[in-house]
Design a protein around this motif. Structure first.
Motif, PDB file in Angstrom:
ATOM      1  N   UNK A 256       0.761  -1.249   0.052  1.00  0.00           N
ATOM      2  CA  UNK A 256      -0.127   0.107   0.039  1.00  0.00           C
ATOM      3  C   UNK A 256       0.920   1.103  -0.083  1.00  0.00           C
ATOM      4  N   UNK A 257       0.709   2.106  -0.993  1.00  0.00           N
ATOM      5  CA  UNK A 257       1.261   3.498  -0.957  1.00  0.00           C
ATOM      6  C   UNK A 257       0.634   4.346  -0.139  1.00  0.00           C
ATOM      7  N   UNK A 258       1.317   4.686   1.161  1.00  0.00           N
ATOM      8  CA  UNK A 258       0.665   5.515   2.150  1.00  0.00           C
ATOM      9  C   UNK A 258       0.716   7.090   2.019  1.00  0.00           C
ATOM     10  N   UNK A 259       1.720   7.366   1.136  1.00  0.00           N
ATOM     11  CA  UNK A 259       1.823   8.843   0.868  1.00  0.00           C
ATOM     12  C   UNK A 259       2.590   9.116  -0.280  1.00  0.00           C
ATOM     13  N   UNK A 260       2.766  10.435  -0.793  1.00  0.00           N
ATOM     14  CA  UNK A 260       3.784  10.726  -1.758  1.00  0.00           C
ATOM     15  C   UNK A 260       4.631  11.737  -1.301  1.00  0.00           C
ATOM     16  N   UNK A 261       5.707  11.890  -1.973  1.00  0.00           N
ATOM     17  CA  UNK A 261       6.760  13.004  -1.728  1.00  0.00           C
ATOM     18  C   UNK A 261       7.184  13.515  -2.962  1.00  0.00           C
ATOM     19  N   UNK A 262       7.245  14.957  -2.841  1.00  0.00           N
ATOM     20  CA  UNK A 262       7.661  15.568  -4.284  1.00  0.00           C
ATOM     21  C   UNK A 262       9.073  15.929  -3.749  1.00  0.00           C
ATOM     22  N   UNK A 263      10.136  15.993  -4.743  1.00  0.00           N
ATOM     23  CA  UNK A 263      11.431  16.371  -4.482  1.00  0.00           C
ATOM     24  C   UNK A 263      12.110  16.844  -6.012  1.00  0.00           C
ATOM     25  N   UNK A 264      12.305  17.737  -6.468  1.00  0.00           N
ATOM     26  CA  UNK A 264      12.854  18.053  -7.521  1.00  0.00           C
ATOM     27  C   UNK A 264      11.866  17.925  -8.499  1.00  0.00           C
ATOM     28  N   UNK A 265      12.159  17.069  -9.864  1.00  0.00           N
ATOM     29  CA  UNK A 265      11.252  16.573 -10.692  1.00  0.00           C
ATOM     30  C   UNK A 265      10.539  15.271 -10.165  1.00  0.00           C
ATOM     31  N   UNK A 266      10.808  14.629  -9.199  1.00  0.00           N
ATOM     32  CA  UNK A 266      10.441  13.376  -8.697  1.00  0.00           C
ATOM     33  C   UNK A 266       9.038  13.639  -7.692  1.00  0.00           C
ATOM     34  N   UNK A 267       7.998  12.831  -7.938  1.00  0.00           N
ATOM     35  CA  UNK A 267       6.927  12.418  -7.005  1.00  0.00           C
ATOM     36  C   UNK A 267       6.901  11.162  -6.914  1.00  0.00           C
ATOM     37  N   UNK A 268       7.356  10.664  -5.679  1.00  0.00           N
ATOM     38  CA  UNK A 268       7.586   9.176  -5.635  1.00  0.00           C
ATOM     39  C   UNK A 268       6.505   8.717  -4.335  1.00  0.00           C
ATOM     40  N   UNK A 269       6.003   7.622  -4.732  1.00  0.00           N
ATOM     41  CA  UNK A 269       5.097   7.059  -3.702  1.00  0.00           C
ATOM     42  C   UNK A 269       6.024   6.295  -2.460  1.00  0.00           C
ATOM     43  N   UNK A 270       5.367   6.472  -1.391  1.00  0.00           N
ATOM     44  CA  UNK A 270       6.004   5.906  -0.015  1.00  0.00           C
ATOM     45  C   UNK A 270       5.022   4.737   0.690  1.00  0.00           C
ATOM     46  N   UNK A 271       5.494   3.544   0.496  1.00  0.00           N
ATOM     47  CA  UNK A 271       4.672   2.501   1.219  1.00  0.00           C
ATOM     48  C   UNK A 271       4.454   2.565   2.659  1.00  0.00           C
ATOM     49  N   UNK A 272       3.471   2.044   3.061  1.00  0.00           N
ATOM     50  CA  UNK A 272       3.304   2.188   4.491  1.00  0.00           C
ATOM     51  C   UNK A 272       4.149   1.587   5.337  1.00  0.00           C
ATOM     52  N   UNK A 273       4.771   2.395   5.962  1.00  0.00           N
ATOM     53  CA  UNK A 273       5.905   2.084   7.295  1.00  0.00           C
ATOM     54  C   UNK A 273       7.286   2.074   6.516  1.00  0.00           C
ATOM     55  N   UNK A 274       7.590   2.872   5.352  1.00  0.00           N
ATOM     56  CA  UNK A 274       8.771   3.053   4.713  1.00  0.00           C
ATOM     57  C   UNK A 274       8.801   4.709   4.873  1.00  0.00           C
ATOM     58  N   UNK A 275      10.316   4.971   4.518  1.00  0.00           N
ATOM     59  CA  UNK A 275      10.615   6.607   4.745  1.00  0.00           C
ATOM     60  C   UNK A 275      11.091   7.032   3.241  1.00  0.00           C
ATOM     61  N   UNK A 276      11.265   8.180   3.286  1.00  0.00           N
ATOM     62  CA  UNK A 276      11.728   9.032   2.072  1.00  0.00           C
ATOM     63  C   UNK A 276      12.869   9.829   2.331  1.00  0.00           C
TER      64      UNK A 276
END
Length: 177
Positions: free
Chosen positions: A52-72
């Motif tokens: 499950x992708x719990x959240x997204x983070x945008x950094x520079x030209x990236x928007x990445x999905x962060x699975x539940x319990x993972x970090x960015x």
């Protein structure tokens, strides 16, 4: 001392008895219904859990999905402000590192890694998300490159295989501006 030895021997005999009871030493064949039920049970216990992708983070030209319990993590160890790279991490040893480099630079790094990580190496490719990926898989990860919106992207992964549910979830959630 004799009591301890007797208890250990009794436990050992019980284990042997349980193992013997569990084995099918008779010559009777399993019925098709039993085989089918066993196959369904095995499939249910070996099917990978959905990520499950719990959240997204945008950094520079990236928007990445962060699975539940993972970090960015932004940037990299020597420059956390570098917007050309970021990581999605389950742990320090299980992670996806994204790098947006000039094509000649990422090919140089890709070839260097291909020469380094040779154990159980095989070529892989396929479209995941919006990117056609090309690369190789090795014993404990993979290295990929592709283009998204005309921008070259390299992914270095440790801890997952190319066809894992984690890879599919993370790469499907990747968006490059």
């Amino acid at each position: 001392m004799k009591k301890k030895l007797a208890v250990i021997l009794a436990a050992a005999f019980m284990c042997v008895g349980l193992v013997a009871c569990g084995s099918n030493s008779s010559n009777t064949e399993a019925t098709p219904a039993t085989d089918a039920a066993q196959t369904v049970t095995e499939a249910a216990t070996t099917a990978p859990a959905a990520i499950t992708i719990a959240s997204t983070e945008t950094w520079g030209d990236y928007t990445v999905g962060i699975p539940e319990g993972w970090t960015f993590k932004k940037g990299y160890a020597l420059n956390e402000d570098d917007t050309t790279c970021c990581s999605v991490r389950k742990s320090d040893f299980s992670k996806f590192d994204f790098n947006m480099e000039k094509e000649d630079m990422y090919m140089k790094k890709y070839e260097q890694n291909k020469a380094t990580y040779t154990q159980d190496q095989k070529d892989v490719s396929g479209k995941i998300g919006t990117v056609d990926w090309t690369g190789f898989e090795y014993s404990n990860g993979f290295e990929l490159y592709g283009k998204a919106n005309g921008k070259p992207v390299r992914v270095s992964c440790s801890g997952f295989k190319f066809d894992s549910p984690e890879t599919k979830a993370v790469l499907e959630a990747l968006v490059i501006k």
